[in-house]
Design a protein around this motif. Structure first.
Motif: not given
Length: 117
Positions: A67-71, A73-77, A80-95
Motif C-alpha cells: 500500500f505504501d508503494i501504491e500511495i 504511485l498516486m503522487l504523479p496523478l 497529470t491533472l494539468k495535462m489531462s481533462n478533469l473527467f479522465s483524471f477523476i475516472t482514473i483516480t476512482i478506478m
C-alpha cells in the motif's frame, strides 16, 4: 582513458587481494559447542534463545509495503491533472482507489488483518 582503466583494474585487484587475505586470516575452523551456545549466567538456557517467527507480522509488513508503494504511485496523478481533462483524471483516480479498496476488502475477508486467531 587508458589510465582510468588501469587504475580501476588495480583497485579491483587490491580489493580482491584484501578480501582473500581477510578470509584466510580470520577463518575459524573450531566449532565449539560452548562458544556457539547462548550464555545465561553460566547455566544452560531454560528455553530456546530464538523467538518464533510471527507470520501475521510478516503479512502486515508486506501489505504495508504494497500500500505504501501504491500511495507513491498516486503522487504523479497530481501532475497529470494539468495535462489531462478533469473527467479522465477523476475516472482514473476512482478506478485506482477502487482497486486499492477491493484489495483491502479481499485481505480483510481472508482474515489476514486479524492479529489473533
Amino acid at each position: 582513458m587508458m589510465m582510468i582503466m588501469i587504475l580501476s583494474i588495480l583497485t579491483l585487484m587490491i580489493s580482491l587481494l584484501l578480501i582473500l587475505i581477510n578470509n584466510l586470516i580470520s577463518y575459524k575452523m573450531i566449532n565449539d559447542r560452548e562458544k556457539s551456545s547462548p550464555f545465561e549466567c553460566g547455566f544452560d538456557p531454560k528455553s530456546s534463545p530464538r523467538l518464533p517467527f510471527s507470520l501475521q507480522f510478516f503479512l502486515i509488513a508486506i501489505m504495508f509495503l504494497i500500500f505504501d508503494i501504491e500511495i507513491s504511485l498516486m503522487l504523479p496523478l497530481i501532475v497529470t491533472l494539468k495535462m489531462s481533462n478533469l473527467f479522465s483524471f477523476i475516472t482514473i483516480t476512482i478506478m485506482f482507489i477502487m482497486i486499492l479498496l477491493m484489495g483491502l476488502y479481499h485481505e480483510w475477508k481472508q482474515g489476514a488483518l486479524n492479529w489473533a486467531y
